[in-house]
Design a protein around this motif. Structure first.
Motif, PDB file in Angstrom:
ATOM      1  N   GLN A  63       0.848  -1.173   0.000  1.00 42.90           N
ATOM      2  CA  GLN A  63       0.000   0.000   0.000  1.00 42.90           C
ATOM      3  C   GLN A  63       0.889   1.229   0.000  1.00 42.90           C
ATOM      4  O   GLN A  63       2.052   1.164   0.434  1.00 42.90           O
ATOM      5  CB  GLN A  63      -0.916   0.002   1.222  1.00 42.90           C
ATOM      6  CG  GLN A  63      -1.904  -1.157   1.289  1.00 42.90           C
ATOM      7  CD  GLN A  63      -2.902  -1.135   0.137  1.00 42.90           C
ATOM      8  OE1 GLN A  63      -3.219  -0.067  -0.377  1.00 42.90           O
ATOM      9  NE2 GLN A  63      -3.383  -2.310  -0.253  1.00 42.90           N
ATOM     10  N   PRO A  64       0.387   2.380  -0.497  1.00 38.15           N
ATOM     11  CA  PRO A  64       1.244   3.574  -0.521  1.00 38.15           C
ATOM     12  C   PRO A  64       1.915   3.879   0.809  1.00 38.15           C
ATOM     13  O   PRO A  64       3.079   4.283   0.845  1.00 38.15           O
ATOM     14  CB  PRO A  64       0.263   4.675  -0.936  1.00 38.15           C
ATOM     15  CG  PRO A  64      -0.738   3.963  -1.792  1.00 38.15           C
ATOM     16  CD  PRO A  64      -0.911   2.616  -1.138  1.00 38.15           C
ATOM     17  N   LYS A  65       1.210   3.650   1.915  1.00 39.52           N
ATOM     18  CA  LYS A  65       1.793   3.967   3.219  1.00 39.52           C
ATOM     19  C   LYS A  65       2.983   3.077   3.551  1.00 39.52           C
ATOM     20  O   LYS A  65       3.795   3.415   4.426  1.00 39.52           O
ATOM     21  CB  LYS A  65       0.729   3.822   4.309  1.00 39.52           C
ATOM     22  CG  LYS A  65       0.213   2.393   4.479  1.00 39.52           C
ATOM     23  CD  LYS A  65      -0.865   2.320   5.541  1.00 39.52           C
ATOM     24  CE  LYS A  65      -1.386   0.881   5.697  1.00 39.52           C
ATOM     25  NZ  LYS A  65      -2.453   0.795   6.728  1.00 39.52           N
ATOM     26  N   SER A  66       3.107   1.949   2.862  1.00 44.19           N
ATOM     27  CA  SER A  66       4.195   1.008   3.146  1.00 44.19           C
ATOM     28  C   SER A  66       5.421   1.248   2.270  1.00 44.19           C
ATOM     29  O   SER A  66       6.460   0.617   2.486  1.00 44.19           O
ATOM     30  CB  SER A  66       3.714  -0.438   2.907  1.00 44.19           C
ATOM     31  OG  SER A  66       2.554  -0.718   3.645  1.00 44.19           O
ATOM     32  N   SER A  69       9.876   6.747  -0.260  1.00 49.59           N
ATOM     33  CA  SER A  69       9.991   7.768  -1.291  1.00 49.59           C
ATOM     34  C   SER A  69      10.989   7.306  -2.353  1.00 49.59           C
ATOM     35  O   SER A  69      11.930   6.570  -2.059  1.00 49.59           O
ATOM     36  CB  SER A  69      10.450   9.088  -0.672  1.00 49.59           C
ATOM     37  OG  SER A  69       9.493   9.559   0.267  1.00 49.59           O
ATOM     38  N   THR A  73       8.907   4.154  -8.822  1.00 52.18           N
ATOM     39  CA  THR A  73       8.435   2.971  -8.096  1.00 52.18           C
ATOM     40  C   THR A  73       7.997   1.942  -9.133  1.00 52.18           C
ATOM     41  O   THR A  73       7.109   2.209  -9.949  1.00 52.18           O
ATOM     42  CB  THR A  73       7.270   3.309  -7.161  1.00 52.18           C
ATOM     43  OG1 THR A  73       7.732   4.196  -6.140  1.00 52.18           O
ATOM     44  CG2 THR A  73       6.720   2.052  -6.510  1.00 52.18           C
ATOM     45  N   ASP A  86      -2.338   4.783  -7.141  1.00 50.46           N
ATOM     46  CA  ASP A  86      -2.594   5.439  -5.861  1.00 50.46           C
ATOM     47  C   ASP A  86      -1.333   5.972  -5.194  1.00 50.46           C
ATOM     48  O   ASP A  86      -1.371   6.394  -4.034  1.00 50.46           O
ATOM     49  CB  ASP A  86      -3.289   4.459  -4.905  1.00 50.46           C
ATOM     50  CG  ASP A  86      -4.605   3.938  -5.469  1.00 50.46           C
ATOM     51  OD1 ASP A  86      -5.323   4.733  -6.098  1.00 50.46           O
ATOM     52  OD2 ASP A  86      -4.897   2.748  -5.282  1.00 50.46           O
ATOM     53  N   ARG A  88       1.722   8.302  -3.968  1.00 49.14           N
ATOM     54  CA  ARG A  88       1.863   9.723  -3.637  1.00 49.14           C
ATOM     55  C   ARG A  88       2.923  10.357  -4.532  1.00 49.14           C
ATOM     56  O   ARG A  88       3.765   9.649  -5.101  1.00 49.14           O
ATOM     57  CB  ARG A  88       2.263   9.893  -2.175  1.00 49.14           C
ATOM     58  CG  ARG A  88       1.306   9.276  -1.164  1.00 49.14           C
ATOM     59  CD  ARG A  88       1.717   9.692   0.252  1.00 49.14           C
ATOM     60  NE  ARG A  88       3.116   9.396   0.524  1.00 49.14           N
ATOM     61  CZ  ARG A  88       3.553   8.313   1.149  1.00 49.14           C
ATOM     62  NH1 ARG A  88       2.686   7.392   1.556  1.00 49.14           N
ATOM     63  NH2 ARG A  88       4.843   8.125   1.369  1.00 49.14           N
ATOM     64  N   ASP A  90       5.607  11.765  -3.728  1.00 47.17           N
ATOM     65  CA  ASP A  90       6.970  11.460  -3.281  1.00 47.17           C
ATOM     66  C   ASP A  90       7.404  10.036  -3.641  1.00 47.17           C
ATOM     67  O   ASP A  90       8.569   9.676  -3.452  1.00 47.17           O
ATOM     68  CB  ASP A  90       7.114  11.671  -1.777  1.00 47.17           C
ATOM     69  CG  ASP A  90       6.261  10.715  -0.962  1.00 47.17           C
ATOM     70  OD1 ASP A  90       5.022  10.817  -1.053  1.00 47.17           O
ATOM     71  OD2 ASP A  90       6.825   9.858  -0.259  1.00 47.17           O
ATOM     72  N   HIS A  91       6.475   9.233  -4.175  1.00 51.71           N
ATOM     73  CA  HIS A  91       6.851   7.892  -4.641  1.00 51.71           C
ATOM     74  C   HIS A  91       7.436   7.926  -6.053  1.00 51.71           C
ATOM     75  O   HIS A  91       7.901   6.903  -6.550  1.00 51.71           O
ATOM     76  CB  HIS A  91       5.642   6.952  -4.625  1.00 51.71           C
ATOM     77  CG  HIS A  91       5.189   6.594  -3.252  1.00 51.71           C
ATOM     78  ND1 HIS A  91       3.865   6.557  -2.880  1.00 51.71           N
ATOM     79  CD2 HIS A  91       5.897   6.262  -2.129  1.00 51.71           C
ATOM     80  CE1 HIS A  91       3.764   6.213  -1.605  1.00 51.71           C
ATOM     81  NE2 HIS A  91       4.982   6.021  -1.130  1.00 51.71           N
TER      82      HIS A  91
END
Length: 340
Positions: A63-66, A69, A73, A86, A88, A90-91
């Protein structure tokens, strides 16, 4: 890493069922030990060398939270590619590296939806480029980056002309790899050519259906794979029902084995029937066995196909493939291209 890029590889952490708390705890402790070692998870990967500067870690879910940066990606499997829309800012730029047509690993409609996501795609074979375009994906979003080989490692080390009649093959339990077909082929060839031997390899325990006369090597190191399997075989048998590419086939060819394969899509980039390999239809063990026997019995044919195979894989330059991958990622990230 040698080109100045920082690389972090994320693996999904497999969680044991709740009814197996001891196994789960052991798995957690094993993971902690691996992460404390120099190189982290890279020490657990035995089938290829991992640069010590590559950071390898695990996450409980993709998931994005995991995710950390990054400038880019990259998702390498359909389940992980689902998260790309999905990400962010910064990814960095999302990229889907497509190495196989993974309908064998998930619902076809869902896999198709993932392949159609509006993100840049890198396909490792012309076959996969065709799959994507047939699904309606714009060619402008697809970059073809063929796989390359480390030809310093995968090379002829024993005289192919002097090798005994030995069939080498990958034995993998996934139905897409066609192990049932391979066993049928082996038995047919053995019946007609009683002195033939075979050596199989894989990452899991020996499959029960492999005939007793077939040697099996579990999780061979690259050196064992090259010396004791690819350079032992006079024929490499591939019975896959589908391949995105087919690394074992190219590796064996580079070591002087003659490829006998199904027409599985992935081999199209390097296998030409009657020139660099012998090909048969998927799920046709009689035709595959006949092809193996032709190679074993005909010295001139075997020599011609071997030379054709060596010429075909000689074009799979590791450095050129790396250049193309680097440029594709730099372009996706809006960072220009490499001067290489």
């Amino acid at each position: 890493m040698s080109r100045g890029h920082a690389v972090k590889v994320l693996h999904h952490r497999a969680i044991a069922p709740r009814r197996e708390p001891i196994s789960r705890l052991r798995g957690r402790l094993s993971q902690v030990r691996q992460n404390l070692r120099s190189g982290g998870l890279s020490t657990a990967v035995r089938w290829m060398p991992i640069d010590d500067r590559v950071v390898m870690t695990t996450v409980d879910e993709f998931q994005p939270k995991s995710l950390p940066s990054a400038d880019v990606t990259i998702a390498t499997y359909w389940t992980t590619a689902q998260v790309l829309p999905d990400l962010r800012p910064d990814h960095g730029a999302p990229v889907h590296l497509i190495q196989s047509y993974e309908t064998w690993a998930g619902p076809e409609d869902t896999v198709h939806d993932v392949l159609r996501l509006p993100v840049p795609k890198i396909a490792v074979s012309r076959h996969l480029v065709d799959v994507l375009t047939d699904l309606g994906v714009s060619q402008d979003s697809i970059t073809h980056v063929p796989n390359g080989l480390d030809l310093d490692l995968f090379r002829v080390r024993t005289d192919p002309a002097g090798r005994a009649p030995v069939i080498a093959l990958l034995a993998h339990p996934s139905p897409v790899k066609g192990l049932d077909t391979a066993v049928d082929v082996l038995n047919r060839v053995r019946s007609a050519f009683p002195t033939v031997a075979a050596v199989a390899f894989g990452t899991q325990a020996r499959a029960a259906e492999l005939p007793d006369w077939v040697d099996y090597v579990r999780s061979p190191t690259p050196e064992v794979l090259v010396d004791d399997i690819y350079n032992r075989g006079s024929v490499f048998l591939c019975t896959s029902r589908h391949e995105g590419w087919g690394f074992p086939a190219t590796e064996a060819m580079a070591c002087g084995s003659v490829l006998v394969s199904t027409r599985n899509g992935g081999v199209d980039d390097f296998a030409r029937d009657g020139e660099s390999a012998l090909l048969a239809d998927v799920d046709d063990p009689a035709a595959l066995a006949d092809a193996v026997l032709r190679v074993l019995r005909d010295d001139a044919l075997r020599a011609r196909l071997r030379e054709g195979g060596l010429a075909a894989v000689a074009a799979l330059d590791w450095s050129e493939s790396t250049d193309r991958l680097e440029n594709a990622l730099l372009t996706a990230a809006g960072l220009g291209t490499s001067p290489c």
